[in-house]
Design an enzyme around this catalytic site. Structure first.
Site, PDB file in Angstrom:
ATOM      1  N   LYS A  32     -21.776 -15.443  11.656  1.00 62.97           N
ATOM      2  CA  LYS A  32     -22.624 -14.619  12.312  1.00 62.97           C
ATOM      3  C   LYS A  32     -22.459 -14.183  13.655  1.00 62.97           C
ATOM      4  O   LYS A  32     -22.758 -13.098  14.057  1.00 62.97           O
ATOM      5  CB  LYS A  32     -24.030 -15.284  12.442  1.00 62.97           C
ATOM      6  CG  LYS A  32     -23.943 -16.727  13.258  1.00 62.97           C
ATOM      7  CD  LYS A  32     -25.393 -17.290  13.280  1.00 62.97           C
ATOM      8  CE  LYS A  32     -25.279 -18.556  14.144  1.00 62.97           C
ATOM      9  NZ  LYS A  32     -25.084 -18.333  15.470  1.00 62.97           N
ATOM     10  N   THR A  33     -21.582 -15.026  14.377  1.00 71.79           N
ATOM     11  CA  THR A  33     -20.946 -14.620  15.801  1.00 71.79           C
ATOM     12  C   THR A  33     -20.272 -13.433  15.504  1.00 71.79           C
ATOM     13  O   THR A  33     -20.512 -12.444  16.437  1.00 71.79           O
ATOM     14  CB  THR A  33     -20.473 -15.740  16.352  1.00 71.79           C
ATOM     15  OG1 THR A  33     -21.276 -17.000  16.591  1.00 71.79           O
ATOM     16  CG2 THR A  33     -20.048 -15.623  17.859  1.00 71.79           C
ATOM     17  N   ASP A 219     -29.973 -14.347  18.602  1.00 72.07           N
ATOM     18  CA  ASP A 219     -29.261 -15.448  17.710  1.00 72.07           C
ATOM     19  C   ASP A 219     -30.102 -16.692  17.315  1.00 72.07           C
ATOM     20  O   ASP A 219     -31.042 -16.768  18.387  1.00 72.07           O
ATOM     21  CB  ASP A 219     -28.027 -15.692  18.397  1.00 72.07           C
ATOM     22  CG  ASP A 219     -27.060 -16.378  17.416  1.00 72.07           C
ATOM     23  OD1 ASP A 219     -27.337 -16.693  16.401  1.00 72.07           O
ATOM     24  OD2 ASP A 219     -25.956 -17.219  18.070  1.00 72.07           O
ATOM     25  N   GLU A 220     -29.824 -17.310  16.479  1.00 69.08           N
ATOM     26  CA  GLU A 220     -30.592 -18.651  15.988  1.00 69.08           C
ATOM     27  C   GLU A 220     -32.133 -18.136  16.131  1.00 69.08           C
ATOM     28  O   GLU A 220     -32.848 -19.169  16.612  1.00 69.08           O
ATOM     29  CB  GLU A 220     -30.240 -19.843  16.966  1.00 69.08           C
ATOM     30  CG  GLU A 220     -28.880 -19.921  17.218  1.00 69.08           C
ATOM     31  CD  GLU A 220     -28.247 -20.690  15.985  1.00 69.08           C
ATOM     32  OE1 GLU A 220     -29.194 -20.908  14.991  1.00 69.08           O
ATOM     33  OE2 GLU A 220     -26.960 -21.016  15.892  1.00 69.08           O
ATOM     34  N   GLN A 250     -31.947 -23.786   8.396  1.00 63.67           N
ATOM     35  CA  GLN A 250     -31.449 -24.598   9.594  1.00 63.67           C
ATOM     36  C   GLN A 250     -32.533 -24.541  10.753  1.00 63.67           C
ATOM     37  O   GLN A 250     -32.317 -24.882  12.136  1.00 63.67           O
ATOM     38  CB  GLN A 250     -30.158 -24.002  10.215  1.00 63.67           C
ATOM     39  CG  GLN A 250     -29.100 -24.129   9.023  1.00 63.67           C
ATOM     40  CD  GLN A 250     -27.622 -23.611   9.700  1.00 63.67           C
ATOM     41  OE1 GLN A 250     -27.002 -24.414  10.548  1.00 63.67           O
ATOM     42  NE2 GLN A 250     -27.185 -22.538   9.576  1.00 63.67           N
ATOM     43  N   ARG A 604     -22.174 -29.390   8.315  1.00 69.61           N
ATOM     44  CA  ARG A 604     -21.146 -29.632   9.593  1.00 69.61           C
ATOM     45  C   ARG A 604     -19.767 -29.709   9.097  1.00 69.61           C
ATOM     46  O   ARG A 604     -18.564 -29.839   9.935  1.00 69.61           O
ATOM     47  CB  ARG A 604     -21.628 -30.722  10.514  1.00 69.61           C
ATOM     48  CG  ARG A 604     -22.820 -30.446  10.980  1.00 69.61           C
ATOM     49  CD  ARG A 604     -23.125 -29.202  11.759  1.00 69.61           C
ATOM     50  NE  ARG A 604     -23.875 -28.110  10.920  1.00 69.61           N
ATOM     51  CZ  ARG A 604     -23.712 -26.819  11.059  1.00 69.61           C
ATOM     52  NH1 ARG A 604     -23.177 -26.356  11.983  1.00 69.61           N
ATOM     53  NH2 ARG A 604     -24.225 -26.307   9.983  1.00 69.61           N
TER      54      ARG A 604
END
Length: 744
Positions: A32-33, A219-220, A250, A604
């Site tokens: 996504k970044t 973002d997020e 998430q 993770r």
């Protein structure tokens, strides 16, 4: 822009979709970044958008810094005009310029958690509130929740109704805000609360920022609360070129006020929105992703998506059930050591993740014995240490003398012989005159009740006045040097000559380095700017990627990170998912949040994932027996590998505790003899005076744990030891006299 060719299909589509609202559902590790940075670069280079008109909002300083660097690498120096910042930093910049329009001075102080606690303690004292009955933290939590929902003191009071506790909270909320206003201070929640208030009340300011930020990226987005949503709603209200990136799977910060429905209902708020799913994962193996997909698929409130990867299947997921937590920690230590010395891993490739901070202790003990370097993330923040807080309060006082908390903290640092009685009288005078504590100190000669103490106050005031007069004329590094020189702070520590004092001096040196770094990195460094940066530092920003140690952290702290080798510890019902989520009134919703947390933990891991649990675990001094977590059971058997059962070991090995010397055996309880099913006789001789109304196999109820089935009854010296398999709380062992079980 050659790098755009490296994007996959959905990523490319997300970059090209520049106009109108767009929801990018970005699964874990899906790049996504990369999408956000390329999108910003595309807007500048291909669409001709002025960088000044682009805003990108993140949740951590680390993420903001990374995004800024990556955009610069794509576009060059032309990207410097982009506004890349966290929500709180964004609001600070807006309020520094315009907060005077809603009644504050622009040099306001930002209160951290310790400042808030100190202020709340003062308020409870002045309101004569019994803090044994009503905790300060309870009031702060209620106020924070209200601000996240944009509920001010007046509305909070109206909503309280006849609820006595809510009425009390409303009264405290009102006084808390009055005190903040008096100190010209804002807490973290206020930053967004007042930015929204400013936009809602001042059309000129709102119009200015709507014109400036014609393209907004967030973002997020799944972590936004109601106040943050409203802030974005205002900013994007005119041009509606809003791109939000997030993953509802998430969303794990409900306890901080995050509202998952901001992302789930995005299309309701923006009906014309385009929705793009990023499902290709670049981080993990397919087996790890299949496990994550299998777990999260059990949630009802989510948008359908399924992660996949081109990385290959990889190893199966290891699942180990141990007798107790000591074995669990010993296994992790042994496995990490083997991976480091036999398989070429580094310590920093490994992480132990757990549901609660208390779980770290056994791992710490075992890692110390095994000479494994480790660090706990989320411990005491650097800026919360005493010496750092003291010096920051000096800087805060120089910057904003209206901050009563900062002034009161340092009035006797170093000791000036100004007693609590004198401070109390100065405070009373300040209150009666409706002035700040510092202004009262300046007028100490006019306070008859303090007498000769005024002479002790005068040097402190002169010092602060001298430092304030130099503000802007000398560097911030020199300013701190003058504070250290005039207070003799370091000299006092040097005189102590202890290891603790040396460590504190090293911390002060680190603060000096921090200020120097800040000054070198800013075109126009200011004291206010430095204090803002310090106030906005989050725990996750303290993770030093270059250091080689195993990371211990809670699952909540692990979000956004990745490690080659991950251990998810304590996978037991009652621990994870937590007992409170299982038995709460909103259990279905709370379990889904816990499941999202499990999903975050699983994703993770890049190469190796190990799930561990214990049959028995010491909690608050009592041994609890928990079932294997439902989240483990949701993973298909074919994805798991289970090493040979640990139960083949001898009992004394299974129950081994860490050895701390010859006397350690004295702390080990003697194991109770194993007992077969036991039905107690009606008369027990010298044992319990009362017989039990139930026997093995009976259904019983407990006031806290609910209903369950009796599985074992063992004769004790003075009581019966009863083991019950509760429907919701798992297996518990308890004494009959205390349990007060009732037969169903």
């Amino acid at each position: 822009m050659n790098s755009i060719d490296m994007l996959n299909g959905p990523q490319y589509k997300a970059v090209m979709q520049t106009d109108g609202p767009i929801l990018i559902l970005a699964g874990a590790g899906s790049g996504k970044t990369r999408v956000l940075t390329h999108r910003a670069a595309y807007l500048i280079e291909e669409k001709g958008v002025n960088p000044y008109q682009i805003m990108a909002i993140t949740f951590t300083n680390k993420a903001a810094g990374e995004m800024r660097e990556r955009i610069n690498s794509l576009v060059g120096l032309g990207a410097n005009g982009i506004w890349v910042a966290t929500f709180h930093a964004t609001c600070v910049r807006i309020l520094r310029r315009y907060i005077n329009r809603i009644g504050f001075e622009t040099n306001f102080t930002i209160y951290d958690a310790d400042d808030q606690k100190a202020l709340m303690k003062d308020i409870c004292k002045s309101m004569e509130i019994d803090t044994k009955l009503y905790k300060e933290k309870m009031f702060l939590a209620a106020i924070s929740s209200a601000k996240n929902e944009l509920i001010g003191p007046a509305e909070f009071a109206r909503n309280a109704g006849d609820d006595f506790e809510k009425i009390k909270q409303a009264q405290v909320y009102k006084e808390y805000q009055k005190a903040l206003k008096r100190n010209n201070a804002l807490d973290f929640d206020d930053l967004i609360f007042y930015a929204v208030k400013l936009f809602s009340e001042d059309e000129q300011v709102l119009s200015h920022y709507q014109e400036r930020f014609r393209y907004i990226m967030v973002d997020e987005y799944q972590d936004t609360n109601t106040a943050q949503f409203k802030l974005i709603w205002f900013l994007a209200g005119k041009y509606r070129n809003l791109c939000v990136v997030g993953d509802d799977d998430q969303s794990i910060y409900k306890f901080r006020g995050a509202n998952i429905y901001n992302i789930l209902n995005f299309e309701k708020f923006f009906p014309e929105a385009a929705v793009i799913k990023l499902e290709q994962n670049y981080r993990s193996t397919q087996n790890i992703l299949d496990a994550a997909n299998s777990v999260i698929a059990n949630n009802y409130s989510r948008k359908q998506k399924k992660l996949w990867t081109a990385n290959g299947a990889g190893e199966k997921i290891t699942f180990c059930q141990f007798i107790n937590g000591y074995e669990e920690a010993a296994f992790a230590a042994k496995d990490i050591t083997e991976k480091v010395f036999q398989k070429g891993y580094q310590y920093k490739d490994c992480a132990v993740l757990y549901r609660t901070n208390a779980q770290s202790r056994l791992f710490e003990e075992k890692f110390i014995v095994s000479n494994i370097p480790y660090r706990i993330i989320g411990g005491v923040n650097f800026y919360a240490r005493k010496e750092i807080k003291d010096l920051l309060c000096y800087l805060k006082t120089v910057d904003n003398a209206s901050d009563d908390l900062a002034v009161r903290r340092i009035i006797n640092i170093p000791k000036r012989g100004i007693g609590a009685t004198t401070i109390g009288r100065v405070q009373a005078y300040a209150a009666s005159q409706e002035i700040s504590f510092y202004d009262a100190l300046k007028a100490a000669d006019e306070i008859p009740s303090i007498g000769k103490a005024a002479a002790k106050i005068r040097p402190f005031v002169l010092l602060i006045q001298s430092l304030r007069s130099k503000l802007g004329l000398i560097s911030l590094t020199d300013l701190l040097d003058e504070i250290l020189e005039n207070t003799g702070y370091v000299k006092e520590l040097q005189a102590e000559g202890t290891e603790e004092a040396k460590a504190r001096i090293e911390n002060i040196d680190e603060l000096i380095s921090k200020i120097a770094d800040y000054e070198q990195g800013e075109e126009e460094p200011t004291l206010s700017g430095f204090l803002e940066e310090v106030a906005l530092v989050a725990d996750i920003d303290t993770l030093e990627e270059e250091s080689n140690y195993v990371v211990l952290m809670t699952l909540h702290s692990a979000k956004g990170l990745e490690f080659s080798n991950v251990y998810l510890a304590g996978m037991e019902d009652g621990l994870f998912p937590s007992y409170m989520s299982i038995v709460s009134e909103t259990a279905a919703e709370d379990i889904e949040e816990e499941r999202r947390l499990a999903y975050v933990g699983i994703t993770r891991a890049k190469e190796h994932l190990t799930l561990t649990c214990a049959k028995e675990r010491m909690v608050r001094g009592d041994i609890q027996f928990n079932k294997v977590s439902r989240f483990v059971k949701e993973i298909p058997e074919e994805l798991l590998k289970k090493p040979q059962s640990r139960e083949t070991q001898k009992p004394q090995e299974r129950h081994h505790r860490p050895s701390y010397g010859k006397g350690s055996e004295a702390f080990m309880a003697k194991p109770m003899a194993a007992a077969s099913t036991y039905n107690p006789p009606k008369n027990f001789g010298n044992g319990p005076k009362e017989t039990l109304s139930y026997t093995v196999g009976d259904r019983v109820s407990h006031v806290k744990f609910g209903k369950g089935t009796v599985t074992l009854i063992v004769e004790g010296g003075r009581d019966f030891e009863v083991t019950v398999d509760f429907d919701s709380a798992g297996v518990k062992k308890m004494f009959a006299a205390f349990a007060k079980l009732k037969k169903e």
